[in-house]
Structures are given as C-alpha cells and as structure tokens.
Write an enzyme that holds these catalytic residues in place. Sequence first.
Site, PDB file in Angstrom:
ATOM      1  CG  HIS A 294     -40.341 -11.154  27.373  1.00 30.23           C
ATOM      2  ND1 HIS A 294     -40.486  -9.912  27.951  1.00 30.23           N
ATOM      3  CD2 HIS A 294     -41.431 -11.875  27.759  1.00 30.23           C
ATOM      4  CE1 HIS A 294     -41.618  -9.887  28.657  1.00 30.23           C
ATOM      5  NE2 HIS A 294     -42.209 -11.057  28.546  1.00 30.23           N
TER       6      HIS A 294
ATOM      7  CG  HIS B  62     -45.168 -10.107  31.278  1.00 27.90           C
ATOM      8  ND1 HIS B  62     -46.137 -11.007  30.877  1.00 27.90           N
ATOM      9  CD2 HIS B  62     -44.871 -10.400  32.563  1.00 27.90           C
ATOM     10  CE1 HIS B  62     -46.393 -11.833  31.891  1.00 27.90           C
ATOM     11  NE2 HIS B  62     -45.640 -11.482  32.921  1.00 27.90           N
TER      12      HIS B  62
HETATM   13 ZN   LIG Z   1     -46.926 -11.421  28.972  1.00 22.02          ZN
END
Ligand SMILES: [Zn+2]
Length: 305
Positions: A123, A162
């Site tokens: 991320h 994710h």
């Molecule tokens: Zn994750």
Amino acid sequence: MLRLYTHPACLQHDPGEGHPESPSRLRAVLRALDHDRYAGLDRIEAPRATREQLLRVHAAEHVERILAIAPADGTVRLDEDTLMSPGSAEAALRAAGAVVAAVDMAMAGGGRAFCAVRPPGHHATPDRAMGFCLFNNVAVAAAHAIAEHGLKRVAIVDFDVHHGNGTQDIFERDSRVMYVSSHQSPLYPQTGRADERGVGNIVNAPLAAGEGSEEFRGLWEGALLPKLFAFKPQLVLVSAGFDAHRADPLAQLQLGTEDYTWITGRLLDLARAHAADRLVSTLEGGYDLQALAASVGAHVAELMD
Ligand SMILES: [Zn+2]
C-alpha cells in the site's frame, strides 16, 4: 534450494495493542517454519535497504520522514491505521532490504526465496505510508532488478486480499513491470478496478465478498496467468498476502490453505517457463494467526519442491 530471508528487527515494529499487523504475526510464521519439514531452508539475515534503493521508488521527503521518526516510546500515527514505534524504521529497512537481497541472490543463480518480513509494503505509495505499510518492499526490489540487473520484464504478482494501490501507483506508467492482482472489491483501499490498466501493464481482477476457491482459481487460470505467461517475465516477484483466507478477520473471501499451494505451484510454472526459476516472494497481509501460519507453511513447502 529455497532461501528464507528474515531479521529479528522485523519483530520490533509495534503499531500498538490491538493492532492487527502485530509482531505476533511474524512470530507465528517463524514458528510454523521452525519444523523438520522446513529443515532444508537456507536461512539468511536480511540486510538493510540503502537510501539509493529506496529512492528508486519513493520521494526523498518520504524516505527521510520515515527514517527520522523515532519515537522514544509509544507510537506515532502516520494515518488512520499506520503507526510507527521505536523499532519501526529499522524493521522497514530490513523488510525492503530482504527483498532486494533475495533478488540479488536469485539473479546470481540462487533461484527462489521467501522473505518473512514486516511491515508489509504494497500500500505504500511513492510519497506516503498507508495501510500498515511504510516502504513498498516489492516495488523497491523490482526497481532494483531493473536498475542493477538490467532486466526488461519483471512481474509482480499480488494475491493479498487487498489491492496493492502503492505498487500500481509506482509502476502504472512503466511497461517494464507487469502488476497483476486479485483482490476483494469493494474493500480497502478501494482501488483496483478492472478498468485500471496503466499502460497495458496493470491487470486487476476484483472478487466479491463471499467468493472463494472456485472463483479465485477460475480468475487466475482464465485471465491472469495467461497474461503473465504472455509477458514472459525474467523475474517473478510475489506480494504474498494470506488475508483472502476464510478465517481472516479483515476481509470476506473464502480461500483455504490448499488454494495457496495451488497458486504457488502455478507461479512456479511461470518462473520455470520464463524466468529461469527466479521467484522471490515476500509476506504482505494475513491477520488470523493460525490461518497465516498454515498458509505460509503451504506456500513455502510448495516453493521448496
Ligand atoms: Zn491485505
């Protein structure tokens, strides 16, 4: 031969009581790998990433800010869910450094590696820590492979539940890197739509809450793996998150450990076909300690085969 890169410093990053990305995650992983079945692993202490390596994908202000934050005790909050403790900067340097060192070893003929590190990375954007991530470990390694080893095609495969928005941000205009991700959608960080294609080098495959093994394997077999085989990567990097497991508390996909064995086997087929068996995998998410330990165990066992 499978190399395992890790460092005790990765246990010293502590986002605080009750945070899902806790040191006990890595302890559970290392405990699972401390078993006769994994006696053949070549265990290597991860070096620190250098500033030069980090600056290939991160803004100087971001790198300096992370390295300068050294709370004497307690934590400093960088965003809603990303915190740093006294040991965090060192952990982040070792996490990125592990993946870089594993790439160097793979390029020197060493084949495959798994990096048991934290904080995770996918991320982290060029200029921002977010989603438990400080530096984008896999992106630093991909940029290193291109800059130091002259690679023209590097694949980053991301099966964390994710979407790796940071990795996509970093490479969406760089056709030397193909980023391929399956992830639950909608879910944090709300990116990763199928129509986000970069310069043709980004492949996003969203799955809906409740979907599991059949849909996951169907997507990879039908859409994602064919794109990866056609790209003919010279190196396969894996953002190995295990939070698509049905037991994971942060998401609602329904994978089991056998699905991680399966995808690992297919990625090895890809690495053998095009990348001279060079595959470097690094830990991203996975927040149910038992499911995480079992899933990493399955992934590593397959990588050792
Ligand atoms: Zn994750």
